[in-house]
Write an enzyme that holds these catalytic residues in place. Sequence first.
Site, short mmCIF file in Angstrom:
data_model
loop_
_atom_site.label_atom_id
_atom_site.label_comp_id
_atom_site.label_asym_id
_atom_site.label_seq_id
_atom_site.Cartn_x
_atom_site.Cartn_y
_atom_site.Cartn_z
N ILE A 53 0.81 -1.23 0.00
CA ILE A 53 0.00 0.00 0.00
C ILE A 53 0.84 1.27 0.00
CG2 ILE A 53 -2.13 -0.95 0.97
CD1 ILE A 53 -1.17 -0.09 3.74
N GLY A 54 2.10 1.13 0.18
CA GLY A 54 2.95 2.32 0.15
C GLY A 54 4.37 1.91 -0.17
N SER A 60 8.75 -0.03 2.60
CA SER A 60 7.58 -0.47 1.84
C SER A 60 6.52 -0.80 2.87
CB SER A 60 7.89 -1.72 1.03
OG SER A 60 8.86 -1.40 0.06
N LYS A 79 5.04 -2.06 8.01
CA LYS A 79 6.06 -1.19 7.40
C LYS A 79 7.42 -1.89 7.46
CE LYS A 79 8.07 3.46 7.66
NZ LYS A 79 7.87 4.86 8.07
N ASP A 166 8.83 15.91 8.61
CA ASP A 166 8.38 15.55 7.26
C ASP A 166 6.86 15.63 7.17
OD1 ASP A 166 8.80 14.91 4.62
OD2 ASP A 166 9.10 12.76 4.96
P1 ADP Z 1 7.94 6.13 4.43
O1 ADP Z 1 8.91 6.34 5.54
O2 ADP Z 1 8.44 5.19 3.40
O3 ADP Z 1 7.44 7.42 3.85
P2 ADP Z 1 5.37 5.92 5.79
O4 ADP Z 1 5.36 5.53 7.21
O5 ADP Z 1 5.16 7.36 5.48
O6 ADP Z 1 6.71 5.38 5.10
O7 ADP Z 1 4.28 5.07 5.01
C1 ADP Z 1 4.18 5.14 3.60
C2 ADP Z 1 2.73 5.07 3.18
O8 ADP Z 1 2.16 3.85 3.63
C3 ADP Z 1 1.85 6.17 3.78
O9 ADP Z 1 1.89 7.34 3.00
C4 ADP Z 1 0.50 5.51 3.77
O10 ADP Z 1 -0.11 5.61 2.50
C5 ADP Z 1 0.82 4.05 4.03
N1 ADP Z 1 0.69 3.78 5.47
C6 ADP Z 1 1.62 3.93 6.43
N2 ADP Z 1 1.16 3.58 7.63
C7 ADP Z 1 -0.13 3.21 7.45
C8 ADP Z 1 -1.19 2.76 8.32
N3 ADP Z 1 -0.98 2.60 9.62
N4 ADP Z 1 -2.38 2.49 7.76
C9 ADP Z 1 -2.58 2.62 6.44
N5 ADP Z 1 -1.64 3.02 5.58
C10 ADP Z 1 -0.43 3.32 6.06
MG MG Z 2 6.23 8.90 4.57
#
Ligand code: ADP
Ligand code: MG
Length: 561
Positions: A53-54, A60, A79, A166
């Site tokens: 999802i990300g 990832s 994550k 950020d």
């Molecule tokens: P990065 O450090 O790679 O930016 P993030 O923690 O920002 O990682 O997560 C990347 C993406 O994953 C977020 O923008 C969101 O779309 C999705 N995401 C992260 N945590 C969650 C969560 N708890 N529930 C749903 N989606 C999530």
């Molecule tokens: Mg992020």
Amino acid sequence: MESPVCTETFPIDGCVKSTSKKSKTSRSVESDIESLYKAVPQLAKTFRIIDKIGEGTFSSVYLGEARMRDGSRDMFALKHLIPISHPTRIAAELQCLTVVGGRENVMGVEYCFRKEDHVVIVMPYMEHQAIIDVIGLLSFEEVRLYIYHLLKALRHIHQFGVIHRDIKPNNFLYNRKAKTFALVDFGLAQGTADTQIKLLKVVRQKPSQPRAGSSTERRDKAPPKPSSSATAPHQSTAHPPFSSSSPPITTPATRKALIKKSRSIAGTAGASTSRTKPTKVSSLDLLGIRKAQRPVFSERNLNSCTSAASTTKQANKTESVRPGDLSNRRFPSARGGPASVRTQKPQRTAQQTFTCSCFQTDRVCNVCLARKQQVAPRAGTPGFRAPEVLTKCPNQGTAIDVWSAGVILLSLLSGRYPFFKASDDMIALAQIMTIRGSRETGRAAKAFGKAVLCSRELPRLDLRELCETLRGRRPLPDDEVPPVTDCKDTDIDGTGKTPAPLPKGQDPTPGEKPWSGLHDERGWDRVPDEAYDLLDRLLDLNPNSRITAALALQHPLFKGL
Ligand code: ADP
Ligand code: MG
Ligand code: ZN
């Protein structure tokens, strides 16, 4: 909450249905999921990983389902941090989530798994929409609520002495229907002098060197660390999964290979590092909403060559901009030739007096080019960086997050996302000056010990005029009435439609502005002055006088919330 139990074992390759018609993307997601199961096998005992999802350069995020003790099924976000993240950094991110998260619109953490250098942080899954998909649909009331909840999250983390660093919509999950919000991603967080997060004291205010070609300066990297323990469920604050006592060493070759590997995982050179990959083609695409959400500023328009360019071997020392280009983008801008921007320390030393020939000019002399660059924390995404970050001010505080919240509000009020788009700090600073004024920026910079020079004066813009013009609710500054066909092309409103016709009997007579007095059911015709007043205070160029998140929550804009 109930903890998940291992009632079923999911085969590593059995969790994603495979069909011969799978797209390349879907196949690559499958193989990523497979690799994750292999890297952290204990995940398979608890989770069925459904989708990715990300994906960013540094992690990832996957959607996983777990069967709980009571028989119910819960969804989690898993994550997976890239293995080259520094152990202390990972532990600090976890500590932020465990100590600060789980309330006040801040994401919490449920579990953490580790095998060798692979770490997976398990959070409750929150369904959310990407801001780019909804920005054109939001009502003013929704924007008011969004900013209120963002400020609530900021007040909370700032109380703990956590600077997120950020703040941007990708890191603030938003479920429009449920009206829920969650701040995520403490991968760049730093602590204030009196932070309550122990591990942030270790990573506090660590300057980062500029890295070419990277849009987000990120966490410290570390090579894989051999590990004896296989799992670390139920992460506790007192026992971080890694110790920072002996930082591992790696050869430049392995390090390079690791970074290369992480880039290839991300596969998004030059793009923003954290982006949600939509799994389906959104119907919004068909409405043209995505198309409408282009940045107000972009580098293509701002990068131009001037005489100064010949001396700019280091792009981040001097950049030239052409604010005149912005008139194409339908918002008020200063007219005239290119302006160039540079920052300096305000005082010259005796030595500089004799050797440097570029002080207060729009050039960088060879003496200055040879100088060691000043280092200061500059993590974050360029378009959301505060002026004190862009000018490498060594003393940065929670006010940098408040600035980013201001940029988000500017985006939401103007209906443009992203608002600022720049990969270079000086371009970003020039974009800020175009909105907030060059003299004002210079004055603020002086307050935090920097000199900002702009070759041409850029007047401060009226925020209401700016936002209303960008929304198509106001004519262009020179009173030009754009042809109706133009409205369709530019799609300022982000609705994919031309402005609605005036109510019966109100057809504009020739010369009358067709948009004045247009009723808007989303409330964009009656945005109160308080919204622009708060925006002005969030985007205060001087961090010392910038409003705090706690005070912003008491702003009259939020009356009744
Ligand atoms: P990065 O450090 O790679 O930016 P993030 O923690 O920002 O990682 O997560 C990347 C993406 O994953 C977020 O923008 C969101 O779309 C999705 N995401 C992260 N945590 C969650 C969560 N708890 N529930 C749903 N989606 C999530
Ligand atoms: Mg992020
Ligand atoms: Zn010089």
